[in-house]
Design a protein around this motif. Structure first.
Motif, PDB file in Angstrom:
ATOM      1  N   ALA A  41      -2.134   5.033  16.761  1.00  0.00           N
ATOM      2  CA  ALA A  41      -0.804   5.585  17.427  1.00  0.00           C
ATOM      3  C   ALA A  41      -1.183   6.850  18.512  1.00  0.00           C
ATOM      4  CB  ALA A  41      -0.136   6.028  16.379  1.00  0.00           C
TER       5      ALA A  41
ATOM      6  N   THR B 279       5.829   4.026  16.256  1.00  0.00           N
ATOM      7  CA  THR B 279       5.237   4.404  17.552  1.00  0.00           C
ATOM      8  C   THR B 279       6.422   4.138  18.526  1.00  0.00           C
ATOM      9  OG1 THR B 279       3.126   3.695  16.504  1.00  0.00           O
ATOM     10  CG2 THR B 279       3.258   3.903  18.646  1.00  0.00           C
TER      11      THR B 279
ATOM     12  N   PHE C 155       2.236  12.587  10.254  1.00  0.00           N
ATOM     13  CA  PHE C 155       1.414  11.436   9.680  1.00  0.00           C
ATOM     14  C   PHE C 155       1.184  11.596   8.340  1.00  0.00           C
ATOM     15  CE2 PHE C 155      -0.172  11.355  14.293  1.00  0.00           C
ATOM     16  CZ  PHE C 155       0.024   9.838  14.453  1.00  0.00           C
ATOM     17  N   GLY C 156       2.096  12.158   7.558  1.00  0.00           N
ATOM     18  CA  GLY C 156       1.932  12.504   6.045  1.00  0.00           C
ATOM     19  C   GLY C 156       0.796  13.282   5.684  1.00  0.00           C
TER      20      GLY C 156
ATOM     21  N   ALA D 272      -3.379  11.359  -0.338  1.00  0.00           N
ATOM     22  CA  ALA D 272      -3.971   9.900  -0.252  1.00  0.00           C
ATOM     23  C   ALA D 272      -3.375   9.094   0.648  1.00  0.00           C
ATOM     24  CB  ALA D 272      -3.762   9.546  -1.830  1.00  0.00           C
ATOM     25  N   HIS D 273      -2.132   8.939   1.048  1.00  0.00           N
ATOM     26  CA  HIS D 273      -1.422   8.006   1.704  1.00  0.00           C
ATOM     27  C   HIS D 273      -1.475   8.603   3.373  1.00  0.00           C
ATOM     28  CE1 HIS D 273       0.283   5.286  -1.233  1.00  0.00           C
ATOM     29  NE2 HIS D 273       0.075   6.367  -1.835  1.00  0.00           N
ATOM     30  N   PHE D 274      -2.062   9.440   3.865  1.00  0.00           N
ATOM     31  CA  PHE D 274      -2.069   9.856   5.160  1.00  0.00           C
ATOM     32  C   PHE D 274      -2.270   8.804   5.890  1.00  0.00           C
ATOM     33  CE2 PHE D 274      -4.017  11.139   9.128  1.00  0.00           C
ATOM     34  CZ  PHE D 274      -3.285  12.405   9.409  1.00  0.00           C
TER      35      PHE D 274
ATOM     36  N   ILE E  25       0.867  -1.097  -0.173  1.00  0.00           N
ATOM     37  CA  ILE E  25      -0.018  -0.046  -0.029  1.00  0.00           C
ATOM     38  C   ILE E  25       0.981   1.308   0.130  1.00  0.00           C
ATOM     39  CG2 ILE E  25      -0.416  -0.183   2.683  1.00  0.00           C
ATOM     40  CD1 ILE E  25      -3.092   0.862   2.154  1.00  0.00           C
TER      41      ILE E  25
ATOM     42  N   ARG F 241       9.565   9.505  -2.248  1.00  0.00           N
ATOM     43  CA  ARG F 241       8.835   9.350  -3.623  1.00  0.00           C
ATOM     44  C   ARG F 241       9.582   9.380  -4.870  1.00  0.00           C
ATOM     45  NH1 ARG F 241       5.267   8.543  -0.586  1.00  0.00           N
ATOM     46  NH2 ARG F 241       3.395  10.022  -0.054  1.00  0.00           N
TER      47      ARG F 241
ATOM     48  N   ILE G  40       2.046  -3.235   7.484  1.00  0.00           N
ATOM     49  CA  ILE G  40       0.986  -2.772   8.589  1.00  0.00           C
ATOM     50  C   ILE G  40       1.980  -2.691   9.595  1.00  0.00           C
ATOM     51  CG2 ILE G  40      -0.709  -2.934   9.924  1.00  0.00           C
ATOM     52  CD1 ILE G  40      -2.302  -3.622   7.442  1.00  0.00           C
TER      53      ILE G  40
ATOM     54  N   GLU H 295      -2.432   4.767  21.580  1.00  0.00           N
ATOM     55  CA  GLU H 295      -1.379   4.076  22.198  1.00  0.00           C
ATOM     56  C   GLU H 295      -0.526   5.237  23.044  1.00  0.00           C
ATOM     57  OE1 GLU H 295       1.362   1.418  19.805  1.00  0.00           O
ATOM     58  OE2 GLU H 295      -0.140   1.622  18.606  1.00  0.00           O
TER      59      GLU H 295
ATOM     60  N   MET I 207       4.774  15.262  18.031  1.00  0.00           N
ATOM     61  CA  MET I 207       4.730  14.608  16.771  1.00  0.00           C
ATOM     62  C   MET I 207       5.350  15.785  15.739  1.00  0.00           C
ATOM     63  SD  MET I 207       3.334  11.847  16.292  1.00  0.00           S
ATOM     64  CE  MET I 207       2.410  10.626  17.288  1.00  0.00           C
TER      65      MET I 207
ATOM     66  N   ILE J 183      -0.227  -4.233  17.649  1.00  0.00           N
ATOM     67  CA  ILE J 183      -0.391  -4.531  16.164  1.00  0.00           C
ATOM     68  C   ILE J 183      -0.664  -5.848  16.174  1.00  0.00           C
ATOM     69  CG2 ILE J 183       1.054  -5.194  14.157  1.00  0.00           C
ATOM     70  CD1 ILE J 183       2.386  -2.347  14.280  1.00  0.00           C
TER      71      ILE J 183
ATOM     72  N   ARG K 161      -6.545   0.407   0.105  1.00  0.00           N
ATOM     73  CA  ARG K 161      -6.890   1.361   1.177  1.00  0.00           C
ATOM     74  C   ARG K 161      -8.407   1.189   1.509  1.00  0.00           C
ATOM     75  NH1 ARG K 161      -4.241   6.245   3.699  1.00  0.00           N
ATOM     76  NH2 ARG K 161      -5.801   7.138   4.790  1.00  0.00           N
TER      77      ARG K 161
ATOM     78  N   LEU L 104      -2.976   5.474   7.984  1.00  0.00           N
ATOM     79  CA  LEU L 104      -3.978   4.697   8.166  1.00  0.00           C
ATOM     80  C   LEU L 104      -3.988   4.582   9.905  1.00  0.00           C
ATOM     81  CD1 LEU L 104      -4.274   1.901   5.661  1.00  0.00           C
ATOM     82  CD2 LEU L 104      -6.209   3.641   6.287  1.00  0.00           C
TER      83      LEU L 104
HETATM   84  C1  HEM Z   1       1.202   5.669   6.483  1.00  0.00           C
HETATM   85  C2  HEM Z   1       3.542   7.824   9.793  1.00  0.00           C
HETATM   86  C3  HEM Z   1       1.625   4.688  13.351  1.00  0.00           C
HETATM   87  C4  HEM Z   1       0.057   1.989   9.439  1.00  0.00           C
HETATM   88  C5  HEM Z   1       2.062   6.393   7.102  1.00  0.00           C
HETATM   89  C6  HEM Z   1       2.504   7.826   6.534  1.00  0.00           C
HETATM   90  C7  HEM Z   1       3.211   8.382   7.345  1.00  0.00           C
HETATM   91  C8  HEM Z   1       2.947   7.671   8.702  1.00  0.00           C
HETATM   92  C9  HEM Z   1       3.921   9.612   7.345  1.00  0.00           C
HETATM   93  C10 HEM Z   1       2.411   8.064   4.989  1.00  0.00           C
HETATM   94  C11 HEM Z   1       3.638   7.776   4.159  1.00  0.00           C
HETATM   95  C12 HEM Z   1       3.423   8.256   2.567  1.00  0.00           C
HETATM   96  O1  HEM Z   1       2.796   9.474   2.490  1.00  0.00           O
HETATM   97  O2  HEM Z   1       3.788   7.510   1.796  1.00  0.00           O
HETATM   98  C13 HEM Z   1       3.291   7.213  11.045  1.00  0.00           C
HETATM   99  C14 HEM Z   1       3.692   7.853  12.321  1.00  0.00           C
HETATM  100  C15 HEM Z   1       2.952   7.059  13.257  1.00  0.00           C
HETATM  101  C16 HEM Z   1       2.508   5.970  12.659  1.00  0.00           C
HETATM  102  C17 HEM Z   1       4.285   9.012  12.781  1.00  0.00           C
HETATM  103  C18 HEM Z   1       3.197   6.742  14.935  1.00  0.00           C
HETATM  104  C19 HEM Z   1       3.546   7.635  15.602  1.00  0.00           C
HETATM  105  C20 HEM Z   1       0.891   3.760  12.420  1.00  0.00           C
HETATM  106  C21 HEM Z   1       0.578   2.680  13.031  1.00  0.00           C
HETATM  107  C22 HEM Z   1       0.199   1.975  11.919  1.00  0.00           C
HETATM  108  C23 HEM Z   1       0.302   2.505  10.799  1.00  0.00           C
HETATM  109  C24 HEM Z   1       0.045   2.392  14.467  1.00  0.00           C
HETATM  110  C25 HEM Z   1      -0.801   0.546  12.025  1.00  0.00           C
HETATM  111  C26 HEM Z   1      -0.735  -0.178  13.039  1.00  0.00           C
HETATM  112  C27 HEM Z   1       0.235   2.869   8.113  1.00  0.00           C
HETATM  113  C28 HEM Z   1      -0.136   2.360   7.034  1.00  0.00           C
HETATM  114  C29 HEM Z   1       0.098   3.440   6.173  1.00  0.00           C
HETATM  115  C30 HEM Z   1       0.789   4.418   6.883  1.00  0.00           C
HETATM  116  C31 HEM Z   1      -0.807   0.927   6.783  1.00  0.00           C
HETATM  117  C32 HEM Z   1       0.194   3.382   4.770  1.00  0.00           C
HETATM  118  C33 HEM Z   1      -1.232   4.265   4.163  1.00  0.00           C
HETATM  119  C34 HEM Z   1      -1.324   4.366   2.846  1.00  0.00           C
HETATM  120  O3  HEM Z   1      -0.367   4.044   1.872  1.00  0.00           O
HETATM  121  O4  HEM Z   1      -2.325   4.919   2.151  1.00  0.00           O
HETATM  122  N1  HEM Z   1       2.148   6.421   8.510  1.00  0.00           N
HETATM  123  N2  HEM Z   1       2.495   6.128  11.202  1.00  0.00           N
HETATM  124  N3  HEM Z   1       0.932   3.901  11.089  1.00  0.00           N
HETATM  125  N4  HEM Z   1       0.592   4.070   8.243  1.00  0.00           N
HETATM  126 FE1  HEM Z   1       1.654   5.266   9.728  1.00  0.00          FE
END
Ligand code: HEM
Length: 390
Positions: free
Chosen positions: A344, A234, A331-332, A335-337, A79, A281, A226, A347, A270, A140, A91, A339
């Motif tokens: 997080a 985290t 957290f981005g 579209a990829h923000f 993803i 990218r 994931i 937690e 954060m 997880i 997604r 999930l």
């Molecule tokens: C995507 C940060 C925790 C699952 C992303 C992206 C960022 C990010 C920046 C976007 C990547 C992009 O634009 O290419 C974070 C931060 C976290 C965190 C800072 C904790 C402090 C988690 C947790 C999970 C998770 C706990 C799941 C258990 C995902 C998934 C994506 C994602 C599946 C892909 C979404 C997509 O591509 O549409 N995360 N994440 N993240 N994150 Fe997190």
């Protein structure tokens, strides 16, 4: 800037914020080492990169994490690394698993775990091993329905997968990464098979049921993504948060006295020292940004960690300010923000709510703090702190 910055040196890992400020001022779009990747450091440009998939493709993850020496890397094939309709379809299949009911289901169990882990915070303790790694691994496992007994392996798996750089550090490094990928593939394939035989209400069972939409390869890649997305991020966030509280006792006092400020602390943390430093990218054509032309097919790092300290966006950006109330890019964006953002945040909130009243005092133990060495996430590998229980 006279010389290329190397973003992997121990000095850069320990403090990227000073060189980021120079990059933003002098060369907001420039090439960095290792390997001459492009780096974008101002908030507005980072946001542009993240919301322009037609010019900046998420195939960047493949470019970053799947160089030829690795072979297939599940983290770089799912993803995170998809664009357009393929990404939207996947997604759509998984987003329900990250919704409020799932988080509510996990929250009480995470709280119970934190109660148990709190007992470890007495004397000199590595906070990463004691709390910051076990809590996200547990969460997880709950989300995916994995066997809790395997959690101690998760960190090693992800450390290996995220350690991929354009060239392996050594032959031993290359062999270790490839062995870990093979081990993960086997483990996830067994889990999928077991859920097909005896389904439950977890995400793996749901994905295994969507058999005509997703093949096993796609499910494995998604599960590993994931795991990769939720674990190190985290863990590093919890580690950096406790480090800040150890260095600033007044913030610790404030949060203990006013726990309702914990969500604000989390948001500002954060921004101030978030775990995602860069998001990769790949340019789909020659792209002009901030007056610089980046050639087609270039790996571009959107430096989220720098954007979050951009003086053009945040007043006095190097000051930690609970009352700032401005969202970060950690957290981005687009579209990829992330999930898992709500998961997080839950937690972190649960951990701070349970642990802080139990901590009388926390200080740094002597010695340097070793930072990890990856392109994307940053945080302490181990974090020796001295705790005096309340
Ligand atoms: C995507 C940060 C925790 C699952 C992303 C992206 C960022 C990010 C920046 C976007 C990547 C992009 O634009 O290419 C974070 C931060 C976290 C965190 C800072 C904790 C402090 C988690 C947790 C999970 C998770 C706990 C799941 C258990 C995902 C998934 C994506 C994602 C599946 C892909 C979404 C997509 O591509 O549409 N995360 N994440 N993240 N994150 Fe997190």
């Amino acid at each position: 800037m006279s010389e290329r910055v190397d973003i992997m040196t121990p000095a850069f890992r320990a403090d990227p914020y000073t060189p980021y400020a120079v990059m933003r001022r002098e060369a907001p779009v420039c090439q960095v080492d290792p390997g001459g990747m492009w780096a974008v450091s101002r908030y507005a440009d980072v946001a542009t990169v993240l919301r322009s998939p037609e010019r900046f493709s998420s195939q960047g993850f493949r470019a970053a994490w799947q160089p030829a020496w690795v072979g297939h890397n599940p983290l770089a094939s799912s993803i995170l690394a998809m664009d357009g309709p393929d990404h939207a379809r996947l997604r759509g299949l998984v987003s329900r698993a990250f919704g409020a009911p799932a988080i509510a289901r996990i929250e009480q169990r995470a709280r119970d775990l934190c109660e148990r882990l709190a007992g470890r915070l007495d004397g000199e303790v590595d906070f990463i091993a004691a709390v910051a790694a076990p809590l996200p691994a547990f969460v997880i496992s709950e989300l995916l329905g994995l066997d809790h007994a395997l959690e101690p392996r998760f960190k090693r798996w992800m450390d290996d997968l995220l350690s991929v750089t354009p060239e392996p550090a050594s032959a031993e490094h290359a062999a270790r990464v490839r062995a870990t990928i093979a081990e993960l593939d086997r483990y996830m394939a067994d889990v999928i098979e077991a859920r097909r035989r005896s389904p439950s209400d977890d995400l793996v069972s749901e994905l295994a049921r969507a058999g005509d939409l997703l093949g096993d390869r796609e499910i494995i890649d998604l599960l590993v993504s994931i795991l990769g997305g939720g674990l190190e991020t985290t863990t590093h966030f919890l580690g950096s948060s406790m480090l800040l509280l150890a260095e600033r006792p007044s913030e610790l006092d404030r949060l203990r006295d006013s726990p309702h400020l914990i969500p604000r602390f989390i948001e500002e943390m954060m921004r101030y020292d978030g775990p995602t430093q860069s998001v990769p990218r790949l340019t789909t054509s020659d792209v002009a940004l901030a007056g610089v032309t980046i050639p087609a097919g270039s790996l571009v790092l959107a430096l989220v960690g720098s954007a979050n300290r951009d003086e053009l966006r945040f007043t006095d950006p190097d000051r930690f300010d609970l009352h700032r109330g401005q969202p970060s890019l950690t957290f981005g964006h687009g579209a990829h923000f992330c999930l898992g953002a709500a998961l997080a945040r839950m937690e972190a909130k649960v951990a701070l709510e349970v642990l802080l009243p139990r901590i009388g005092e926390v200080t740094r133990a002597p010695g340097e703090i070793p930072y990890n060495r990856t392109l994307t996430v940053r945080g302490p590998v181990s974090l020796p702190l001295r705790f005096m229980p309340a």
